[in-house]
Design an enzyme around this catalytic site. Structure first.
Site, PDB file in Angstrom:
ATOM      1  N   CYS A   1     -27.928 -45.127  -0.788  1.00  0.00           N
ATOM      2  CA  CYS A   1     -27.519 -46.535  -0.856  1.00  0.00           C
ATOM      3  C   CYS A   1     -26.559 -46.849   0.291  1.00  0.00           C
ATOM      4  O   CYS A   1     -25.901 -45.954   0.836  1.00  0.00           O
ATOM      5  CB  CYS A   1     -26.837 -46.790  -2.198  1.00  0.00           C
TER       6      CYS A   1
ATOM      7  N   THR B   1     -23.813 -48.157  -0.182  1.00  0.00           N
ATOM      8  CA  THR B   1     -22.519 -47.720  -0.703  1.00  0.00           C
ATOM      9  C   THR B   1     -22.257 -46.263  -0.341  1.00  0.00           C
ATOM     10  O   THR B   1     -21.132 -45.890   0.020  1.00  0.00           O
ATOM     11  CB  THR B   1     -22.474 -47.899  -2.231  1.00  0.00           C
TER      12      THR B   1
ATOM     13  N   HIS C   1     -21.069 -46.144   3.150  1.00  0.00           N
ATOM     14  CA  HIS C   1     -19.643 -46.508   3.220  1.00  0.00           C
ATOM     15  C   HIS C   1     -18.768 -45.307   2.866  1.00  0.00           C
ATOM     16  O   HIS C   1     -17.747 -45.049   3.514  1.00  0.00           O
ATOM     17  CB  HIS C   1     -19.343 -47.669   2.270  1.00  0.00           C
TER      18      HIS C   1
ATOM     19  N   HIS D   1     -26.191 -42.870  -6.762  1.00  0.00           N
ATOM     20  CA  HIS D   1     -26.487 -43.610  -7.998  1.00  0.00           C
ATOM     21  C   HIS D   1     -27.902 -44.187  -8.017  1.00  0.00           C
ATOM     22  O   HIS D   1     -28.229 -44.958  -8.908  1.00  0.00           O
ATOM     23  CB  HIS D   1     -25.457 -44.736  -8.211  1.00  0.00           C
TER      24      HIS D   1
ATOM     25  N   CYS E   1     -19.317 -58.015 -22.743  1.00  0.00           N
ATOM     26  CA  CYS E   1     -20.238 -57.043 -23.352  1.00  0.00           C
ATOM     27  C   CYS E   1     -20.707 -57.539 -24.717  1.00  0.00           C
ATOM     28  O   CYS E   1     -21.902 -57.515 -25.027  1.00  0.00           O
ATOM     29  CB  CYS E   1     -19.558 -55.684 -23.490  1.00  0.00           C
TER      30      CYS E   1
ATOM     31  N   CYS F   1     -19.110 -56.922 -17.394  1.00  0.00           N
ATOM     32  CA  CYS F   1     -18.040 -56.178 -18.066  1.00  0.00           C
ATOM     33  C   CYS F   1     -16.862 -55.988 -17.119  1.00  0.00           C
ATOM     34  O   CYS F   1     -17.023 -55.486 -16.001  1.00  0.00           O
ATOM     35  CB  CYS F   1     -18.569 -54.821 -18.533  1.00  0.00           C
TER      36      CYS F   1
ATOM     37  N   LEU G   1     -25.173 -62.131  -2.709  1.00  0.00           N
ATOM     38  CA  LEU G   1     -24.979 -60.713  -2.996  1.00  0.00           C
ATOM     39  C   LEU G   1     -24.144 -60.045  -1.913  1.00  0.00           C
ATOM     40  O   LEU G   1     -23.354 -59.152  -2.181  1.00  0.00           O
ATOM     41  CB  LEU G   1     -26.334 -60.007  -3.119  1.00  0.00           C
ATOM     42  N   GLY G   2     -24.319 -60.478  -0.656  1.00  0.00           N
ATOM     43  CA  GLY G   2     -23.527 -59.937   0.442  1.00  0.00           C
ATOM     44  C   GLY G   2     -22.053 -60.239   0.241  1.00  0.00           C
ATOM     45  O   GLY G   2     -21.691 -61.275  -0.320  1.00  0.00           O
TER      46      GLY G   2
END
Length: 341
Positions: A38, A40, A43, A63, A99, A107, A262-263
């Site tokens: 990903c 992420t 990063h 993930h 939740c 959450c 989303l960015g």
């Protein structure tokens, strides 16, 4: 067990041995077959400012995955040994207002797999059974391994009605490209994606977008005229986090247009708020995937003929993980798969 982990507070990621995770009463244990890298994870590899503030060292990362259930906690129902699963990477508390109100993806106590707790770049992963998603037999391991980012794309794209609409996607990373493909698949008229990376734009063309536009070489207004668009885009999907891209998107929206973001832009990004106010634009922030409506939509989209296979451009064995990260960091890749078998 073998695992990829952030072992030092510096650039890089390392192969190591860690204890096999312990199974709780409400957990399942997954033997990992394939993982995907990903943004992420990149990063974290780069050890940028976000990573330094967020990632405890050492930490097993990753993930995006698919695997097989090999152990089940004593309170778990609905799963069997041998089930093929992927899983939601956001572990939620189950007791906060969101939740309990059915907005689990919001959450406020979310814990991230491979970020705040050990992740999937390992031979075995333990997650709550609540987070696992059974993969239908007619969906391949490779596609199942990218369900997490595909879910970001689906959540973003399906935020608004798309049938017969003109859609602008800013940012041709893998998630942006998948979002554009979803828009086209479900009935948008024109789907235009913008970027400055020619490799990624070519990938978007292979995925069936109407036009992939290098904004360093083409004017978006000229593209709109070429497509016979006189009033702007109905839907905008901001996937880049780049301020110039978001400003161009705002400028190209039709009055009353809807934007999903989303960015993640810089906190000090400035925009022309007149574009938002006087056009009556609606802007929605996107986080993760809706649990688990987005997951069912993902499976259904693939089963109905959406072809994501071009987005997977590189495949390596886990022992070649460095080549996988090099490909991701080069900007000349789509999704990169690491095989654990």
């Amino acid at each position: 067990m073998k695992a990829l982990a952030k072992l030092k507070a510096e650039e890089g990621i390392w192969m190591t041995n860690v204890p096999q995770p312990e199974l709780g009463h409400n957990d399942i244990m997954i033997k990992i077959r394939k993982t995907a890298i990903c943004g992420t994870d990149v990063h974290i590899y780069n050890w940028d400012e976000w990573s330094q503030k967020t990632i405890p060292v050492p930490m097993v990362v990753g993930h995006e995955y698919v695997g097989e259930v090999v152990a089940i906690g004593q309170e778990v129902k609905g799963f069997n040994i041998g089930d093929r699963v992927s899983g939601e990477g956001h572990i939620t508390c189950g007791h906060c207002r969101n939740c309990r109100g059915g907005r689990t993806h919001l959450c406020r106590n979310t814990v991230g797999v491979g970020v705040n707790r050990p992740g999937s770049f390992a031979e075995y992963l333990v997650i709550p059974a609540f987070n696992a998603f059974k993969i239908p037999d007619n969906i391949s391991d490779e596609l199942a391994a990218i369900f997490d980012p595909f879910g970001n794309a689906v959540h973003t794209a399906l935020s608004f009605d798309l049938v017969g609409e003109d859609v602008l996607v800013s940012g041709a990373g893998p998630i942006g490209i998948m979002a554009a493909a979803v828009c086209k698949h479900v009935g948008a008229r024109h789907v235009v994606i913008t970027d400055v990376n020619e490799y990624r734009l070519d990938l978007a063309r292979k995925m069936g977008v109407t036009r992939a536009v290098n904004v360093n070489k083409e004017n978006l207004n000229d593209v709109m005229a070429e497509l016979g668009m006189t009033e702007g885009f109905d839907v905008g999907l901001e996937m880049s986090g780049a301020p110039p891209a978001f400003r161009a998107l705002l400028n190209s929206m039709n009055h009353g247009g809807r934007i999903a973001m989303l960015g993640i832009p810089p906190s000090d990004m400035s925009i022309d708020w007149n574009q938002v106010i006087f056009k009556g634009l609606f802007i929605k922030g996107i986080y993760g995937r809706e649990m688990f409506e987005t997951w069912y939509k993902m499976a259904a989209l693939i089963q109905s003929g959406l072809d994501l296979t071009p987005i997977i451009t590189h495949r390596f064995s886990i022992d070649e993980f460095q080549q996988g990260f090099d490909a991701m960091r080069s900007g000349k890749s789509g999704k990169v798969i690491l095989n654990w078998d």
